[in-house]
Motif scaffolding. Sequence first.
Motif, PDB file in Angstrom:
ATOM      1  N   ASP A  33       2.730  -4.393   3.460  1.00  0.00           N
ATOM      2  CA  ASP A  33       3.929  -3.611   3.181  1.00  0.00           C
ATOM      3  C   ASP A  33       3.539  -2.180   2.797  1.00  0.00           C
ATOM      4  O   ASP A  33       2.535  -1.966   2.110  1.00  0.00           O
ATOM      5  CB  ASP A  33       4.731  -4.239   2.038  1.00  0.00           C
ATOM      6  CG  ASP A  33       5.359  -5.563   2.445  1.00  0.00           C
ATOM      7  OD1 ASP A  33       5.888  -5.646   3.569  1.00  0.00           O
ATOM      8  OD2 ASP A  33       5.294  -6.521   1.649  1.00  0.00           O
ATOM      9  N   VAL A  34       4.345  -1.216   3.207  1.00  0.00           N
ATOM     10  CA  VAL A  34       4.035   0.186   2.973  1.00  0.00           C
ATOM     11  C   VAL A  34       5.166   0.857   2.204  1.00  0.00           C
ATOM     12  O   VAL A  34       6.339   0.724   2.560  1.00  0.00           O
ATOM     13  CB  VAL A  34       3.797   0.940   4.303  1.00  0.00           C
ATOM     14  CG1 VAL A  34       3.598   2.433   4.049  1.00  0.00           C
ATOM     15  CG2 VAL A  34       2.585   0.367   5.029  1.00  0.00           C
ATOM     16  N   GLN A  35       4.800   1.564   1.126  1.00  0.00           N
ATOM     17  CA  GLN A  35       5.729   2.452   0.439  1.00  0.00           C
ATOM     18  C   GLN A  35       5.295   3.873   0.763  1.00  0.00           C
ATOM     19  O   GLN A  35       4.255   4.337   0.284  1.00  0.00           O
ATOM     20  CB  GLN A  35       5.694   2.214  -1.076  1.00  0.00           C
ATOM     21  CG  GLN A  35       6.307   0.905  -1.512  1.00  0.00           C
ATOM     22  CD  GLN A  35       6.469   0.810  -3.012  1.00  0.00           C
ATOM     23  OE1 GLN A  35       6.123   1.737  -3.745  1.00  0.00           O
ATOM     24  NE2 GLN A  35       7.002  -0.300  -3.488  1.00  0.00           N
ATOM     25  N   ASP A  36       6.071   4.553   1.580  1.00  0.00           N
ATOM     26  CA  ASP A  36       5.687   5.882   2.050  1.00  0.00           C
ATOM     27  C   ASP A  36       6.321   6.957   1.180  1.00  0.00           C
ATOM     28  O   ASP A  36       7.539   7.033   1.043  1.00  0.00           O
ATOM     29  CB  ASP A  36       6.113   6.051   3.513  1.00  0.00           C
ATOM     30  CG  ASP A  36       5.648   7.376   4.088  1.00  0.00           C
ATOM     31  OD1 ASP A  36       4.639   7.909   3.583  1.00  0.00           O
ATOM     32  OD2 ASP A  36       6.284   7.874   5.032  1.00  0.00           O
ATOM     33  N   VAL A  72       0.851  -1.183   0.000  1.00  0.00           N
ATOM     34  CA  VAL A  72       0.000   0.000   0.000  1.00  0.00           C
ATOM     35  C   VAL A  72       0.890   1.239   0.000  1.00  0.00           C
ATOM     36  O   VAL A  72       1.886   1.296   0.729  1.00  0.00           O
ATOM     37  CB  VAL A  72      -0.939   0.014   1.224  1.00  0.00           C
ATOM     38  CG1 VAL A  72      -1.578   1.386   1.424  1.00  0.00           C
ATOM     39  CG2 VAL A  72      -2.029  -1.039   1.069  1.00  0.00           C
ATOM     40  N   VAL A  73       0.523   2.232  -0.828  1.00  0.00           N
ATOM     41  CA  VAL A  73       1.242   3.506  -0.888  1.00  0.00           C
ATOM     42  C   VAL A  73       0.605   4.477   0.091  1.00  0.00           C
ATOM     43  O   VAL A  73      -0.624   4.550   0.191  1.00  0.00           O
ATOM     44  CB  VAL A  73       1.200   4.077  -2.311  1.00  0.00           C
ATOM     45  CG1 VAL A  73       1.700   5.521  -2.343  1.00  0.00           C
ATOM     46  CG2 VAL A  73       2.036   3.209  -3.249  1.00  0.00           C
ATOM     47  N   THR A  74       1.416   5.211   0.840  1.00  0.00           N
ATOM     48  CA  THR A  74       0.895   6.260   1.724  1.00  0.00           C
ATOM     49  C   THR A  74       1.523   7.597   1.353  1.00  0.00           C
ATOM     50  O   THR A  74       2.674   7.663   0.906  1.00  0.00           O
ATOM     51  CB  THR A  74       1.186   5.963   3.209  1.00  0.00           C
ATOM     52  OG1 THR A  74       2.603   5.849   3.403  1.00  0.00           O
ATOM     53  CG2 THR A  74       0.509   4.677   3.653  1.00  0.00           C
ATOM     54  N   GLY A  75       0.757   8.654   1.539  1.00  0.00           N
ATOM     55  CA  GLY A  75       1.248  10.002   1.277  1.00  0.00           C
ATOM     56  C   GLY A  75       0.431  11.007   2.063  1.00  0.00           C
ATOM     57  O   GLY A  75      -0.600  10.673   2.655  1.00  0.00           O
ATOM     58  N   ARG A  76       0.867  12.264   2.047  1.00  0.00           N
ATOM     59  CA  ARG A  76       0.180  13.306   2.822  1.00  0.00           C
ATOM     60  C   ARG A  76       0.457  14.669   2.210  1.00  0.00           C
ATOM     61  O   ARG A  76       1.332  14.826   1.350  1.00  0.00           O
ATOM     62  CB  ARG A  76       0.665  13.293   4.264  1.00  0.00           C
ATOM     63  CG  ARG A  76       2.152  13.652   4.414  1.00  0.00           C
ATOM     64  CD  ARG A  76       2.546  13.800   5.861  1.00  0.00           C
ATOM     65  NE  ARG A  76       3.975  14.032   6.043  1.00  0.00           N
ATOM     66  CZ  ARG A  76       4.552  15.220   6.037  1.00  0.00           C
ATOM     67  NH1 ARG A  76       3.815  16.310   5.807  1.00  0.00           N
ATOM     68  NH2 ARG A  76       5.848  15.357   6.222  1.00  0.00           N
ATOM     69  N   VAL A 116      -1.378   5.495  10.647  1.00  0.00           N
ATOM     70  CA  VAL A 116      -1.840   4.628   9.566  1.00  0.00           C
ATOM     71  C   VAL A 116      -0.780   3.598   9.200  1.00  0.00           C
ATOM     72  O   VAL A 116      -1.070   2.403   9.036  1.00  0.00           O
ATOM     73  CB  VAL A 116      -2.222   5.484   8.341  1.00  0.00           C
ATOM     74  CG1 VAL A 116      -2.301   4.639   7.070  1.00  0.00           C
ATOM     75  CG2 VAL A 116      -3.543   6.193   8.590  1.00  0.00           C
ATOM     76  N   ILE A 117       0.473   4.051   9.078  1.00  0.00           N
ATOM     77  CA  ILE A 117       1.562   3.137   8.705  1.00  0.00           C
ATOM     78  C   ILE A 117       1.736   2.047   9.752  1.00  0.00           C
ATOM     79  O   ILE A 117       1.918   0.866   9.426  1.00  0.00           O
ATOM     80  CB  ILE A 117       2.867   3.929   8.494  1.00  0.00           C
ATOM     81  CG1 ILE A 117       2.756   4.786   7.225  1.00  0.00           C
ATOM     82  CG2 ILE A 117       4.066   2.990   8.401  1.00  0.00           C
ATOM     83  CD1 ILE A 117       3.912   5.751   7.041  1.00  0.00           C
ATOM     84  N   GLU A 174       7.023  -4.621   5.938  1.00  0.00           N
ATOM     85  CA  GLU A 174       8.119  -3.680   5.689  1.00  0.00           C
ATOM     86  C   GLU A 174       7.585  -2.269   5.425  1.00  0.00           C
ATOM     87  O   GLU A 174       6.525  -2.084   4.832  1.00  0.00           O
ATOM     88  CB  GLU A 174       8.921  -4.127   4.464  1.00  0.00           C
ATOM     89  CG  GLU A 174       9.702  -5.417   4.647  1.00  0.00           C
ATOM     90  CD  GLU A 174      10.974  -5.202   5.464  1.00  0.00           C
ATOM     91  OE1 GLU A 174      11.432  -4.044   5.536  1.00  0.00           O
ATOM     92  OE2 GLU A 174      11.491  -6.190   6.014  1.00  0.00           O
ATOM     93  N   LEU A 175       8.369  -1.277   5.840  1.00  0.00           N
ATOM     94  CA  LEU A 175       8.135   0.119   5.496  1.00  0.00           C
ATOM     95  C   LEU A 175       9.317   0.578   4.647  1.00  0.00           C
ATOM     96  O   LEU A 175      10.467   0.458   5.064  1.00  0.00           O
ATOM     97  CB  LEU A 175       8.015   0.986   6.757  1.00  0.00           C
ATOM     98  CG  LEU A 175       8.064   2.505   6.551  1.00  0.00           C
ATOM     99  CD1 LEU A 175       6.897   2.974   5.678  1.00  0.00           C
ATOM    100  CD2 LEU A 175       8.066   3.231   7.888  1.00  0.00           C
TER     101      LEU A 175
END
Length: 832
Positions: free
Chosen positions: A447-450, A420-424, A437-438, A523-524
């Motif tokens: 897994d997170v791609q920030d 999952v992609v996260t952004g802000r 959230v992460i 993983e982050l």
Amino acid sequence: MKAVVMAGGEGTRLRPMTANQPKPLLPLVNRPIMEHVLRLLKRHGFDETVVTVQFLAALIRNYFGDGEELGMSLSYATEEVPLGTAGSVRNAAEALRDDRFLVISGDALTDIDLTDMVRFHRENGALVTIGLKRVPNPLEFGIIIVDEQGRIQRFLEKPTWGQVFSDTVNTGIYVMEPEVLDHVAEGESVDWSGDVFPKLLAEGAPLYGYVADCYWEDVGTHESYLKAQADMLSGLVDMPIDGFEVSPGVWVAEGAEVDAEAVLKGPLYIGDYAKVEAGVELREFTVLGSNVVVKEGAFLHRAVVHDNVFVGPSTNLRGCVVGKNTDIMAGARVEEGAVVGDECVIEAEAYLSSQVKVYPFKTIEAGAVVNTSVIWESRGQRNLFGPRGVSGLVNVEITPELAVRLASAYATTLKKGTTVVTGRDASRAARTLKRAVISALTASAIDVQDLEACALPMARFETAREDCGGGIYIRTTAGDPQGVDILFLDEGGANLSQAAQRKLDRVYGRQEFRRAFPGEIAELSYPARVVETYTRDLLRRSDMSGVREAGLKLVLDCAGGTASLVLPTLLGKVGVDVLTRNAKLDEANPTETVAERMRDLQRLGELVSSSRAAFGARFDPVGERISLVDENGELISDDRALLVMLDLVAAERRAGRVALPVTTTRVAEQVCRYHGVRVQWVSTSQDELTRAAAEPDVIFAADGRGGFLMPEFSATIDGIAAFVRLVGLVARTRLTLSQIDRRIPEAHLLRRSVPTPWAAKGSVMRTVVEAADGRTIDTTDGVRVVEDDGRWVLVLPDTSDAVTHLWAEGPDADAAQELLEEWAAVVERAGS
């Protein structure tokens, strides 16, 4: 004639009441819902009944047995796996082949005249007759339109407000001929309204709707459960109540003991062998089950208390439900909307806040103040999602704790190991919530791609580009620095569809979240060179021919937002001379008020005219939408900007389709027709627009609010891509924006919002359809009524506020105003 009672549902929205018992066994004034249904069938001569069961089937069979106590013959058809409403009836086909039969839900309260409904079915020679009821809020049901003879013309299952064209809904009560079962596949999950009925309607089969003047309540939520109890006590339902009416509205069952010093203010019900001591006050719509003990000084108002509950002295219960075999100890307080499951202990002086849910077999310690649900369920909301995702005030409605639960629910809808992609945006609040959230995502094996602070279009791009299951973006609410929006994205980077939102809403409501085992913690990571990848791909897919030769000068305003992270890299490769304002992240002011926006647009216009630039563009704080200023420094309104962009794209492409919301001026059709392009009208929801833009021959889409979709690059709204596309179009056309604007006919489109109570929205839309008799209507979104002379009005209920929006267009402003006034009056009368 036989009946089929469908009793296989889990009743997930009613948890924790249904955590350990099936929904049909929930008591309404001390009788299971399904028993009320069976007694109704018995009253109308349906002695032989098949009950379809699945969830906790043994409990239903054990309670009702063969039906002898009710004077009926009951048999059971058990589903090994859920088969849907039609599949469950098909599972009982062997018992139904001989004659027509009736299908009724085992978890809805009604006093419908089944005898008259069967008569209606027989006299019309119907294959299927559907019981219909007019309700204030049709969102949770299938809506149906019938003609004057009762023949069904159209139906839609669980619509959004924009799809509501009637308040007449499907009650789930059907009279059917046995041959209808031939249209249901055996052993498969099949639904009547979603699968079978649309097919039969398309084939011209005689489907009729019986509009019943009766009581009907789908007991699907805690609110409707309490309402059904109150309606029975108020005499609104033609159903017998066991016991003696000792005073008006006060019912006392056999063996109950009520002290003469107790205060009773009906309507209320006291179950058999219950004991109410002196000093107790029982107020309206309170229901006590069998063997309940209420000690001195207790106060109960609109409280539903199931069997064998102990209510201690000086307790206070308001608008709540208490499950069976539970103990509420001295001084405890249970507030409005709270639900306590079976066999719990609420110790002395404990306080359960409004909407708290306590699942079965839990203990709340003495003096505890419980503001969140115990073990699973959380604060219930009518609509988790609004038009901007999940929105609310920072650290009031949207807290880190809520963000964790939302992200956990989202993760539970995905497979373990999904990325999952996260952004802000630039705000500190968004940064804080994103960290929560992460944590929740990685703890759920996701897994997170920030992307950290980034433009929203870039987050959408990265979600679609990578092998990702979705994304989460957190931004400050537009125009409200105290608010925040949490956007959930699908695997294509678009906002979640309505169906996906409902799925997430259900998981969030149950709060049965998946957790990773220690070795599965995910993983982050922080992807490298995302801006470079985005700009390279954007320029590769955009036609930039003629830009360098045109020697354009432009003025841009980044509004202190995340577009400023992308534009420096992008502009260096485009080949234009640019003056940039507010090109630095502004954490202190992550959004803008209307006044601030207009002030900055005025300043942008001054810079454009003084510098003799080709045009100016202002991005919103997350780079999703743009506002345009022409070469004279004049602001181009969002409506006109859509037409300008449309004219430029259509003139260059000369073929294909454009997707536009139904609220757009029909001048767009003239522009497209002139250039040989067709218009596809879609609903106002962003996911519908995105879905249309992804179709192969769509060359352009826009929402009329500064949002543009460039399908050659992305099927989602992207202000940066729209700017790049505009640069290429202007460079090649050699016309200024004002020249393009002047050659497009003037539109006369007016808008008004009319306050409308939630309870009246369905009847308003039905009234609009009826008032449009003889005119052309379009129900793509809301109801659009087209007059013979081409004037049109669109009536669209708001999805989140108690208002109805109207758009009217005519050949001139007076004609549009007259039409708007006419239909606003219709809406106001229907909503009053």
